[in-house]
Design a protein around this motif. Sequence first.
Motif, PDB file in Angstrom:
ATOM      1  N   ALA A  68       0.827  -1.199   0.000  1.00 30.28           N
ATOM      2  CA  ALA A  68       0.000   0.000   0.000  1.00 30.28           C
ATOM      3  C   ALA A  68       0.864   1.253   0.000  1.00 30.28           C
ATOM      4  O   ALA A  68       0.574   2.227  -0.709  1.00 30.28           O
ATOM      5  CB  ALA A  68      -0.927  -0.009   1.208  1.00 30.28           C
ATOM      6  N   GLU A  69       1.942   1.247   0.804  1.00 27.85           N
ATOM      7  CA  GLU A  69       2.822   2.424   0.869  1.00 27.85           C
ATOM      8  C   GLU A  69       3.456   2.707  -0.493  1.00 27.85           C
ATOM      9  O   GLU A  69       3.516   3.860  -0.945  1.00 27.85           O
ATOM     10  CB  GLU A  69       3.918   2.186   1.914  1.00 27.85           C
ATOM     11  N   ILE A  82       2.210   0.931 -12.517  1.00 29.64           N
ATOM     12  CA  ILE A  82       3.277   0.125 -11.912  1.00 29.64           C
ATOM     13  C   ILE A  82       3.501  -1.082 -12.801  1.00 29.64           C
ATOM     14  O   ILE A  82       2.548  -1.764 -13.195  1.00 29.64           O
ATOM     15  CB  ILE A  82       2.899  -0.329 -10.492  1.00 29.64           C
ATOM     16  N   GLY A  83       4.756  -1.323 -13.149  1.00 27.12           N
ATOM     17  CA  GLY A  83       5.115  -2.519 -13.889  1.00 27.12           C
ATOM     18  C   GLY A  83       5.809  -3.490 -12.943  1.00 27.12           C
ATOM     19  O   GLY A  83       6.915  -3.199 -12.459  1.00 27.12           O
ATOM     20  N   TYR A  84       5.189  -4.621 -12.651  1.00 25.50           N
ATOM     21  CA  TYR A  84       5.732  -5.575 -11.688  1.00 25.50           C
ATOM     22  C   TYR A  84       6.407  -6.708 -12.443  1.00 25.50           C
ATOM     23  O   TYR A  84       5.764  -7.462 -13.180  1.00 25.50           O
ATOM     24  CB  TYR A  84       4.621  -6.117 -10.787  1.00 25.50           C
ATOM     25  N   CYS A 101      -3.988  -1.033  -5.950  1.00 23.22           N
ATOM     26  CA  CYS A 101      -3.960  -0.427  -7.286  1.00 23.22           C
ATOM     27  C   CYS A 101      -5.363  -0.336  -7.866  1.00 23.22           C
ATOM     28  O   CYS A 101      -5.720   0.663  -8.507  1.00 23.22           O
ATOM     29  CB  CYS A 101      -3.056  -1.237  -8.215  1.00 23.22           C
ATOM     30  N   GLU A 102      -6.174  -1.363  -7.621  1.00 24.68           N
ATOM     31  CA  GLU A 102      -7.558  -1.329  -8.080  1.00 24.68           C
ATOM     32  C   GLU A 102      -8.322  -0.206  -7.384  1.00 24.68           C
ATOM     33  O   GLU A 102      -9.105   0.525  -8.006  1.00 24.68           O
ATOM     34  CB  GLU A 102      -8.233  -2.674  -7.805  1.00 24.68           C
ATOM     35  N   GLU A 103      -8.073  -0.048  -6.095  1.00 26.42           N
ATOM     36  CA  GLU A 103      -8.726   1.015  -5.322  1.00 26.42           C
ATOM     37  C   GLU A 103      -8.338   2.400  -5.838  1.00 26.42           C
ATOM     38  O   GLU A 103      -9.181   3.295  -5.929  1.00 26.42           O
ATOM     39  CB  GLU A 103      -8.332   0.876  -3.850  1.00 26.42           C
ATOM     40  N   LEU A 104      -7.081   2.573  -6.207  1.00 25.00           N
ATOM     41  CA  LEU A 104      -6.582   3.870  -6.656  1.00 25.00           C
ATOM     42  C   LEU A 104      -6.845   4.129  -8.135  1.00 25.00           C
ATOM     43  O   LEU A 104      -6.662   5.251  -8.609  1.00 25.00           O
ATOM     44  CB  LEU A 104      -5.069   3.960  -6.402  1.00 25.00           C
ATOM     45  N   GLY A 105      -7.242   3.111  -8.871  1.00 20.56           N
ATOM     46  CA  GLY A 105      -7.366   3.258 -10.322  1.00 20.56           C
ATOM     47  C   GLY A 105      -6.006   3.400 -10.972  1.00 20.56           C
ATOM     48  O   GLY A 105      -5.871   4.030 -12.029  1.00 20.56           O
ATOM     49  N   LEU A 106      -4.993   2.802 -10.349  1.00 20.85           N
ATOM     50  CA  LEU A 106      -3.618   2.863 -10.835  1.00 20.85           C
ATOM     51  C   LEU A 106      -3.308   1.547 -11.553  1.00 20.85           C
ATOM     52  O   LEU A 106      -3.259   0.487 -10.916  1.00 20.85           O
ATOM     53  CB  LEU A 106      -2.658   3.067  -9.663  1.00 20.85           C
ATOM     54  N   PRO A 107      -3.094   1.566 -12.854  1.00 19.37           N
ATOM     55  CA  PRO A 107      -2.844   0.312 -13.581  1.00 19.37           C
ATOM     56  C   PRO A 107      -1.637  -0.452 -13.033  1.00 19.37           C
ATOM     57  O   PRO A 107      -0.571   0.143 -12.805  1.00 19.37           O
ATOM     58  CB  PRO A 107      -2.602   0.778 -15.015  1.00 19.37           C
ATOM     59  N   LEU A 108      -1.827  -1.734 -12.824  1.00 17.96           N
ATOM     60  CA  LEU A 108      -0.745  -2.629 -12.416  1.00 17.96           C
ATOM     61  C   LEU A 108      -0.512  -3.608 -13.549  1.00 17.96           C
ATOM     62  O   LEU A 108      -1.412  -4.364 -13.935  1.00 17.96           O
ATOM     63  CB  LEU A 108      -1.122  -3.370 -11.127  1.00 17.96           C
ATOM     64  N   LEU A 109       0.696  -3.584 -14.086  1.00 19.10           N
ATOM     65  CA  LEU A 109       1.037  -4.402 -15.247  1.00 19.10           C
ATOM     66  C   LEU A 109       2.076  -5.432 -14.844  1.00 19.10           C
ATOM     67  O   LEU A 109       3.085  -5.096 -14.207  1.00 19.10           O
ATOM     68  CB  LEU A 109       1.608  -3.517 -16.368  1.00 19.10           C
TER      69      LEU A 109
END
Length: 359
Positions: A68-69, A82-84, A101-109
């Motif tokens: 989360a941080e 974020i590219g993991y 990431c889903e909560e923030l609407g931040l794409p996680l790839l």
Amino acid sequence: MDDDLRLTVGRLLEVPRFQLRLVAGAAGLDRPVRWAHSTELLDPGPYLRGNEVVLTVGAALGDAERCAEFARSVHASRGSAIGYGIGDVLPESPQPLRAVCEELGLPLLEVPPEVPFLSFTEWFAEQMATSRTERHGREETGRLFQLVANGLASPEALRSRLDEAGLSDESLAVLAVPSTDLPERLDTSRGAVLGVDGNIALLVVGSEEHATELARSWGGVGGIATPGPLEQIPQALAEAISALETAGRGGTIVRAADLATFEGLLSRLERHQIAPFADQIARPLTDHDAVHGTELAETLRAFLRTDGAAGSAARELHLHPNTLRHRLSRIKTLTGRDPLDFGDRVALAIAMWAVRGDR
């Protein structure tokens, strides 16, 4: 990265060499991307400038709190995604990271093991170089178009560019559109020469139909010149620019032929130039109709539609000819313009056009 690329996370997902997989944050696919930055810091914010894909193998993301941080730091710093990198620490991105990431609407790839992080920065650098080269070429062609349009260079100066695009010099159509409407990459498979000069983009294509298709697909605003041979290009460039000025006011596509009409002429006038006709001629009629329940404005419109033929106008309005003549006399008194006089009838036509509801 230059704004010309207009790259988004969604577009990055389509790049074959990266084989990316979206696992969370689909709401942010339209976020712009300009660069990639790799890090294993929990708080990469101080090192981000915004609009980066932040790449990590997750070495520091050992629990939900750390996930989360990290995600919130990227989000707060205007990171695009974020590219993991899977395989080094975990075979897939951790569930707590997906959740935040889903909560923030931040794409996680998820980035597959065979794709090194360095390939991202190399690809972005290639895109920047390509964009600068293309932009420079468009600006150079735009300057050449202006020289030809102003008679400072011969149309023959364009021949090599036309040949490269596979265009015949016997039938050429010129399209002018706002340069902001251009796509990231121009499809030249059907032949096109593109030049950009400030906020106007000029394209030479092989037919008016092709020009119309392009204008419709790029926002629906454009000016199209009358097609012709290479030697008429100076006139065509000027026509297209003039047509674009008119098109911009109405948000439409305007052809050069549309300019040589009564309405085409009026549409190129500024509102303050039309205002005296509306205020001094049309308003007295509409105000009189509103107060007295008459139909002088509609009578005048019918008279104008029938080209000043009193008999035809009377039949259209289902009036006795004497009633029509009485109304025309009243119109003359209120406006100071005689509908039976050609010059005054033109002024009356302009006035009624100026107050038309769909203008």
